[in-house]
Design a protein around this motif. Structure first.
Motif, short mmCIF file in Angstrom:
data_model
loop_
_atom_site.label_atom_id
_atom_site.label_comp_id
_atom_site.label_asym_id
_atom_site.label_seq_id
_atom_site.Cartn_x
_atom_site.Cartn_y
_atom_site.Cartn_z
N ALA A 226 0.80 -1.21 0.00
CA ALA A 226 0.00 0.00 0.00
C ALA A 226 0.84 1.27 0.00
O ALA A 226 0.30 2.35 -0.22
N LEU A 227 2.18 1.14 0.22
CA LEU A 227 2.99 2.32 0.49
C LEU A 227 4.01 2.60 -0.61
O LEU A 227 4.44 1.69 -1.33
N HIS A 228 4.39 3.86 -0.67
CA HIS A 228 5.44 4.33 -1.60
C HIS A 228 6.75 3.62 -1.24
O HIS A 228 7.17 3.62 -0.07
N PRO A 229 7.44 2.99 -2.20
CA PRO A 229 8.63 2.19 -1.87
C PRO A 229 9.77 3.00 -1.26
O PRO A 229 10.61 2.44 -0.54
N GLY A 230 9.85 4.28 -1.51
CA GLY A 230 10.94 5.09 -0.96
C GLY A 230 10.51 6.01 0.15
O GLY A 230 11.35 6.76 0.68
N ARG A 231 9.22 5.99 0.53
CA ARG A 231 8.73 6.90 1.56
C ARG A 231 7.88 6.13 2.57
O ARG A 231 6.75 6.49 2.88
N SER A 232 8.43 5.03 3.04
CA SER A 232 7.73 4.20 4.00
C SER A 232 8.73 3.52 4.90
O SER A 232 9.91 3.37 4.54
N ALA A 233 8.29 3.10 6.05
CA ALA A 233 9.20 2.48 7.02
C ALA A 233 8.41 1.57 7.93
O ALA A 233 7.21 1.78 8.18
N ALA A 234 9.11 0.55 8.42
CA ALA A 234 8.56 -0.30 9.47
C ALA A 234 8.85 0.34 10.81
O ALA A 234 9.90 0.94 11.02
N VAL A 235 7.92 0.24 11.74
CA VAL A 235 8.07 0.80 13.08
C VAL A 235 8.48 -0.34 14.02
O VAL A 235 7.79 -1.36 14.09
N LEU A 236 9.61 -0.15 14.72
CA LEU A 236 10.13 -1.19 15.60
C LEU A 236 10.24 -0.66 17.02
O LEU A 236 10.63 0.50 17.24
#
Length: 811
Positions: A651-661
């Motif tokens: 669902a997300l932009h490949p260069g403007r997304s991140a996993a939250v840890l």
């Protein structure tokens, strides 16, 4: 279920008033929703006889009538009804009469007045004007022997009480006047009158061939041929009145007879035009591609899940639901076929709703109709047809009765001790046996047990709890003791290490988000496109075709919220939702809060669309981006500090997304919507979304008391040149793992420098390099730091960065 009290008392007449009878039925589980008079209130309306009817001198459509209402003189009344003629008896509203309220809710007062110059001393009434029916075709004509001058309410029994019962689905045996009378007899002990309908003698041997190809659809099928009937015969007024008091309008004599017996005994039937049946009848399941035009004018498409009655050429009827138009009786019908059958409840349930309508027959058959009395039903209908529609040439064939699959009632055992425990009052075996015996059940008593073989009409008696309910009903719910609950109340105190979901809602509201509540079932395309879930959990009976699967991601629901608002010219949307996601998981077992094989974690998700703030004096604000959502996630998880890693999410932009840890464990994601979905959803700007595991968000670290530092901290800046591929997370990991003798308190990246394309060597940087400047805070609890200790720590940090990242000090 609506019926008149007088009809009920013909079968069972207990020594109770109307209100007492209603109370007794309600306390026995047959809730009386309303008791009302058949006609609305009105006064001074009597029986009048038209003695003269002459043409109005000034109006073509009016007549001047002389009406006898039992007074010394005839009344002069102007009337415009087409059937106003000499000799008929009709309701007459006297001067001063109040007719039922009109659409404005106010009663209509009759006064002396002039119509086209002729004085009118009252009003002759139609059934519609008295609110007795919707018939407005003319005056309501009364029987010729009706006494003149009598109050019309007394003559037509308009004050008779009508009972409206709100029956639960297990009370299908009470969907008739006789069935309710049977219950009243059991409740009050009053005798039940069961009319005897002797068989009608067969005058011929004619039998219509019938084949039952689906015994799982039809357990019994009875029918009879009746020839030479007068379908134009008028329905007797007593039958019309009773049907009206049951909420059923009169149609034709044959239809009225079928409806009357259904209300009387609760057994629906159908009457076919015999000459329109091609060959014999076949009771079977429908076939794909077949169609049927019903009596209500609808044409439905059939399949193998719907039962039908067909002849040699076409389908003629929906089994247990509604007849077809092709074999409907009409004024030209001379010969009929009367059918009464037992349809298995599971074979009828839900079928009519599939075609977006419901019928009285389907309502009864899906709850269970007595299979033992179809022949008696045929005999009752036949006798009424002969009495009402019979001619000198009427002749009946024998009753043809097929029984391929009759239900076999299974014995049910009641434990007296169990009944006393469930009901909550002491009971003896004699009391239980008396209650069940009053219902007409066959009992076999044992030591502390009672075994019952349910009668054919009681489809609801299957387990012990059903018998316990019957005992409670017959005792009377008003007799049950009021016992307060004895369960101890133990407060469930939440641990201080967890915040409440409400606190999360309040925090998100403080960040400018509004809460939304959405369905947990979504479009299948959302799961495939936005969650990357090719095999979602499907609904067996979705409320809408576009809501066919359970969601495993909340993003689609929030995008729909944004779409709904932007379509209404909203340029800024901030919304969040706390809801469940649904995943397949074979390790999950069934419990009071879980379903086997389905994991249902709670998630919190938010979406930001449009400007990052309201427009102010400084001009229009920039659009919300990844860092706005990232900051909101950090604020939501504070004081815990999450880390972020690149992630690939459908669902997300490949260069403007991140996993939250958190502590190295992924708890969700944050990022900008993928351009592909932004285009397909037709968003003017790209929304940014986040979704986190609610359990991780609720967890929080308790504050730890620490001594106030006695010595001032020292700050040092360090700028290093590193390869472009080095990330902030890698930089911080090396810094915090370096040996600093426990003096490092904080490290913050405060500057990133990259040379311009035409000055690649500026500042000593080469192509593919960048400069990172970090501010370090050093402190010691024992003593003020000396320059030597500070320099030693800085050298250790520089060495670690050079060793692990290939960094060098910036010149």
């Amino acid at each position: 279920m609506q019926f008149p009290e007088s009809w009920l008392r013909q079968f069972c007449n207990p020594p109770l008033s109307t209100q007492q009878l209603a109370e007794a039925l309600t306390m026995a589980g047959l809730e009386v929703e309303e008791v009302s008079a058949f006609a609305p209130p009105f006064s001074k309306i009597v029986v009048g006889e038209i003695k003269q009817a002459e043409q109005h001198p000034n109006a073509d459509r009016l007549r001047v009538c002389q009406v006898d209402v039992g007074q010394p003189e005839l009344l002069n009344i102007v009337c415009g009804a087409p059937n106003a003629r000499v000799g008929i008896k009709v309701p007459c509203a006297l001067v001063g009469a109040e007719l039922p309220p009109g659409e404005d809710g106010k009663p209509f007062l009759i006064k002396t007045g002039k119509l086209r110059g002729v004085e009118s001393q009252g009003m002759l009434c139609s059934a519609r004007e008295l609110k007795l029916s919707e018939d407005h075709g003319g005056l309501l004509e009364l029987a010729a022997d009706t006494p003149v001058g009598k109050d019309i309410r007394e003559v037509l029994a308009l004050d008779e009480a009508l009972f409206t019962l709100k029956l639960t689905p297990n009370l299908g045996h009470a969907l008739s006047v006789y069935g309710i009378a049977r219950e009243v007899s059991a409740i009050t002990g009053s005798p039940l009158l069961t009319p005897v309908h002797p068989p009608v003698a067969a005058g011929s041997t004619e039998v219509l061939p019938v084949k039952i190809s689906a015994p799982d659809l039809c357990g019994r099928f009875s029918g009879r041929v009746v020839r030479n009937v007068n379908t134009k015969a008028a329905t007797p007024q007593w039958m019309v009145d009773r049907l009206a008091r049951c909420g059923q309008r009169s149609v034709t004599a044959l239809v009225d007879i079928s409806n009357y017996v259904m209300f009387e005994y609760g057994r629906p039937s159908h009457i076919f035009d015999l000459e329109k049946i091609h060959g014999g009848l076949d009771v079977r399941w429908g076939r794909v591609g077949e169609q049927l035009k019903l009596l209500n004018g609808n044409t439905v498409s059939l399949d193998a899940s719907v039962g039908v009655i067909a002849d040699d050429q076409e389908v003629e009827s929906l089994a247990g639901i509604m007849g077809g138009d092709a074999t409907a009786v009409s004024d030209d019908t001379q010969h009929v076929y009367v059918e009464a059958a037992f349809w298995w409840p599971d074979a009828v349930a839900g079928r009519s709703r599939r075609f977006n309508f419901s019928t009285d027959a389907g309502h009864r058959f899906e709850r269970g109709v007595d299979p033992a009395l179809t022949v008696a039903h045929i005999e009752r209908i036949t006798q009424l047809i002969i009495d009402i529609c019979g001619t000198p040439a009427t002749v009946c064939g024998p009753v043809d009765d097929l029984q391929p699959n009759m239900p076999t009632p299974q014995p049910v055992t009641l434990r007296v001790a169990r009944a006393a425990k469930v009901i909550g009052m002491p009971l003896t075996q004699a009391e239980c046996a008396d209650a069940l015996g009053r219902l007409g059940l066959t009992l076999q008593e044992g030591e502390g047990t009672i075994t019952v073989v349910p009668p054919a009409y009681r489809f609801d008696l299957r387990i012990e709890e059903d018998l316990i309910e019957e005992v409670a009903r017959l005792i009377g719910f008003q007799q049950l003791p009021t016992t307060p609950p004895l369960a101890p109340i133990v407060p469930n105190v939440r641990s201080e290490s967890r915040r409440s979901p409400f606190a999360v809602r309040r925090m998100l509201a403080g960040l400018g988000y509004l809460e939304t509540i959405n369905f947990s079932f979504v479009e299948e395309s959302w799961e495939k496109d936005l969650a990357g879930n090719p095999d979602p959990i499907r609904l067996l009976n979705p409320i809408a075709s576009q809501m066919s699967v359970m969601r495993s991601c909340l993003v689609g629901s929030l995008l729909q919220v944004v779409k709904h608002n932007t379509n209404r010219r909203a340029d800024r949307v901030r919304a969040f939702e706390i809801g469940r996601a649904f995943f397949r998981d074979t390790s999950v077992k069934t419990s009071d809060t879980a379903v086997q094989g389905i994991r249902q974690p709670l998630r919190v998700a938010g979406i930001a669309y449009g400007p990052d703030g309201q427009q102010g004096w400084e001009g229009r604000q920039s659009a919300a981006d990844f860092y706005d959502a990232k900051g909101d996630v950090e604020a939501l998880l504070s004081p815990r500090q999450p880390s972020f890693e690149p992630v690939s999410h459908p669902a997300l932009h490949p260069g403007r997304s991140a996993a939250v840890l958190l502590d190295g464990v992924a708890i969700g994601f944050v990022g900008e919507l993928h351009p592909r979905w932004r285009q397909s959803w037709e968003f003017a700007q790209a929304p940014v979304v986040f979704e986190l595991d609610l359990e991780a968000v609720l967890a929080r670290a308790l504050p730890q008391a620490q001594a106030v530092p006695r010595h001032q901290p020292a700050e040092r800046d360090l700028a290093v040149v590193v390869p472009e591929a080095v990330t902030h997370a890698q930089l911080m990991q090396v810094i915090w793992s370096a040996p600093t003798e426990g003096l490092l308190r904080d490290a913050v990246l405060f500057d990133v420098y990259r040379p311009k394309a035409d000055a690649a060597s500026a500042g000593g940087l080469s192509a593919g390099e960048k400069s990172l400047a970090v501010r370090f805070t050093l402190s010691s609890a024992e003593a003020t730091l000396t320059d030597e200790r500070i320099d030693a720590v800085m050298q250790s940090l520089s060495a670690a960065l050079q060793r692990d990242l290939g960094a060098r000090l910036r010149a």
